[in-house]
Design an enzyme around this catalytic site. Structure first.
Site: not given
Ligand SMILES: *[C@@H]1O[C@H](CO)[C@@H](O)[C@H](O)[C@H]1NC(C)=O
Ligand SMILES: *[C@@H]1O[C@H](CO)[C@@H](O)[C@H](O)[C@H]1NC(C)=O
Length: 669
Positions: A180, A240, A463
């Site tokens: 992650w 990100e 979302e």
């Protein structure tokens, strides 16, 4: 939601009770109306009337949506919280799941950021209108987070705080072991903010010992983490880009200021908070681009404009009505935040097909950032609600202060809404003041209306919504989407949260540094909340003091500055004769931070509390990524730590307090 493409067809659909088709009508009106603009130049009264009329239609539509959506959003939000939420079966008590979606995408986790933002909204609503059910939810959250702080994970453990930067966990409060973008440093400050709000409610209602004994030990770990790691790079809120995120830095600043204030209220202190907060605010200023916007991520190496809803979320989540339109803390009505809002919104005007044909100055669909490619890069509901919320916050403050100032920096934002406006200060009662309020209200409502027109069946909020079709996309029933609707709806109604003592944390120090304070972490005992802690308004006059000195005079904050050129992957640590310095055990050496390191000035630095009255010996080591240790050459260095002999550094001067601080400037040998 098939059929939303009618939005840009030129027939006028009739308004239904929910008002969901309104944007279709308005955008049609606007296409016609744009021809009329020429005719009204120089006739501001006519233009103002037109804005008023359009605003009234829009207002009725948004009134209607807000009324129908509010109970839906509450119910769906609470469905996503364990153990008994209707969509959270299997989640532990107090766990806020991101979304019930278990595949495409799998959001069946709890993110510290999302959960904390949602919980802050819940505490604000609870503080406004007591509910024993919400109180249980909040208490369960505190209990769950106390446990999570101690769960070792791929980011690390609690012993040096590193594990607190882990972004997400399994819904049963165990670690997530997959790869992650980690660490994410906004989790600890955002969780501190949520818990501080509940602690303040407890103090205000006469339950100070619960705040201090039960909640503070959890808050303290998060504040310690924030003071130690705020300047280090990490992944942004969209998971990100590694770098420094404006949102993370501003959340850190708020947590440190509010934490220092709460500590004083509880009769304890967070000296690391008052030491670092002014410097965090300094660093926050560096995200400003003179083109009139915030570059949301620094030191990333990514090629993006930096215009990102990150900055709009920052503005609404650091809103404090007590500091007016302060630009240093990026208040919603500040010229910087308004200029930034326009720059951010404008990036989407030509990005999404569903925005085509909508003229400047009218609300559009907005997303995270225009270069987004996640799920094809769509608008997000929470982005639309955030823009609206920033504008409602601004309106609240303008009305409260009975004045609006248009500066050369914010002129572009205002001109898009009122072309004839000039810089100046407009007092309440003037027609310009009223025109601005009307225009900004309508603009804000427009952003709600765009999101509303793309809501799912039964008022559900996913979302995202598709950039071409407007259909809901990505994770269904995103908890954060509901929370962002509810807070925007509250601000629209003039309901604002208590401030965060921003008045005590908005002044920049005369010289800035990247001060980070290494601290110690302790597993909080399992929180036990006494029964029947119901509202007790008689107790609610507690002042909110801000610390002006140090309680623990025997503790000296020693800043170790070491100039040492290092190879990539090497860390400089300090190790020495006292417990604070690891008792000569390299395994317990304290890492210095390289946030201020440049090739011209290879500075490694850390500030460390050390008990006064000792002479300590120490050395620096360079530790390689493979664990190899390179020692400085002899002799050992020596330092006498003494409150009386403390040299003045800028560490505590911000508060005017007498806190003993020393600093050493060493060079690798
Ligand atoms: C307070 O909450 C209750 C439900 O707990 C609700 O019925 C009531 O309308 C709320 N009052 C206000 C002023 O929001
Ligand atoms: C530095 O301190 C360590 C630990 O006390 C000691 O073993 C070592 O001999 C010292 N080095 C010198 C050069 O005095």
């Amino acid at each position: 939601m098939a059929g939303l493409v009618v939005q840009f067809q030129d027939h006028l659909p009739s308004l239904n009770a929910s008002g969901l088709t309104l944007p279709a009508m308005l955008s049609s009106l606007l296409v016609l109306g744009s021809c009329a603009v020429q005719a009204v130049v120089g006739r501001p009264d006519t233009a103002a009337l037109r804005v008023k009329r359009e605003g009234a239609i829009l207002k009725r539509s948004v009134d209607s949506f807000v009324q129908s959506e509010t109970p839906i959003a509450w119910s769906k939000l609470l469905c996503n919280i364990g153990p008994s939420g209707c969509a959270a079966s299997g989640a532990a008590a107090g766990v806020v799941i991101a979304s019930p979606s278990k595949s495409s995408p799998d959001y069946w986790y709890t993110w510290t950021r999302d959960a904390s933002l949602v919980m802050t909204g819940i505490v604000d609503a609870f503080a406004h209108n007591y509910s024993s059910t919400l109180q249980t939810t909040i208490q369960n959250f505190v209990i769950s987070q106390a446990k999570l702080q101690g769960v070792s994970n791929p980011s690390g453990g609690l012993s040096n705080g590193a594990g607190l930067g882990e972004p997400k966990f399994m819904v049963d409060l165990t670690k997530f072991s997959g790869e992650w973008g980690r660490p994410q440093r906004d989790g600890p400050p955002l969780r501190a903010i949520a818990l501080i709000r509940y602690a303040r409610w407890l103090v205000d209602n006469g339950y100070k010992s619960t705040a201090k004994d039960v909640v503070w030990p959890v808050i303290k770990n998060d504040l310690t983490y924030t003071a130690q790691y705020w300047g280090e790079t990490g992944f942004d809120l969209w998971e990100e880009v590694p770098g420094n995120s404006f949102f993370t830095v501003a959340a850190s600043h708020r947590a440190l200021v509010e934490g220092a204030s709460l500590a004083a209220q509880l009769g304890t202190e967070c000296r690391a908070c008052i030491t670092t907060a002014p410097h965090v605010l300094c660093y926050q200023q560096t995200f400003w681009n003179n083109g009139g916007y915030i570059v949301s991520n620094l030191n990333t190496g990514a090629s993006r404009s930096g215009k990102d809803v990150n900055s709009v979320l920052t503005s609404i989540h650091t809103f404090d009505p007590a500091v007016g339109c302060d630009a240093t803390t990026f208040q919603p009505c500040s010229d910087k935040a308004l200029s930034n809002l326009k720059a951010y919104v404008d990036t989407f005007r030509s990005t999404y097909a569903i925005n085509s044909g909508i003229p400047a100055g009218k609300a559009v669909a907005v997303g995270r950032y225009s270069e987004d490619i996640y799920y094809n890069g769509n608008p997000w509901y929470l982005a639309n609600f955030a823009v609206a919320e920033q504008l409602y916050d601004a309106i609240y403050v303008w009305k409260k202060e009975a004045s609006i100032t248009v500066t050369s920096l914010s002129l572009g934002f205002f001109k898009e809404l009122i072309p004839s406006i000039a810089t100046g200060t407009y007092a309440s009662g003037s027609s310009t003041f009223q025109s601005i309020i009307d225009a900004v209200s309508a603009y804000a409502d427009g952003f709600i209306d765009v999101a509303a027109s793309h809501a799912g069946s039964g008022g559900s909020l996913a979302e995202q919504y598709d950039r071409n079709t407007g259909n809901p996309a990505s994770a269904a029933d995103l908890t954060w989407s509901y929370a962002s609707f509810l807070s925007a709806a509250d601000r629209r109604a003039g309901i604002v949260p208590a401030g965060w003592s921003a008045e005590n944390g908005k002044t920049l120090p005369s010289t800035c540094n990247r001060a980070q304070v290494a601290g110690t972490y302790t597993q909080a005992p399992t929180p036990v909340f006494p029964a029947n802690q119901t509202p007790n308004p008689a107790a609610s006059t507690a002042p909110k003091p801000f610390p002006t000195g140090c309680l623990n005079a025997a503790e000296v904050y020693v800043t170790f500055n070491e100039k040492a050129t290092t190879a990539w992957g090497q860390t400089v640590k300090v190790v020495g004769s006292t417990a604070e310095l690891g008792s000569w055990n390299v395994a317990n050496a304290v890492p210095l931070s390289a946030v201020a390191y440049t090739s011209g000035n290879p500075l490694w630095s850390i500030t460390l509390p050390i008990k006064a009255g000792q002479t300590v010996s120490y050395k620096y080591v360079k530790v390689g990524a493979d664990g190899s240790v390179q020692w400085e050459s002899d002799p050992n260095r020596s330092l006498t730590v003494s409150a009386a002999a403390a040299t003045t550094t800028d560490v505590c001067n911000q508060t005017g307090g007498a806190c003993a601080a020393q600093k050493v400037d060493d060079t690798w040998r």
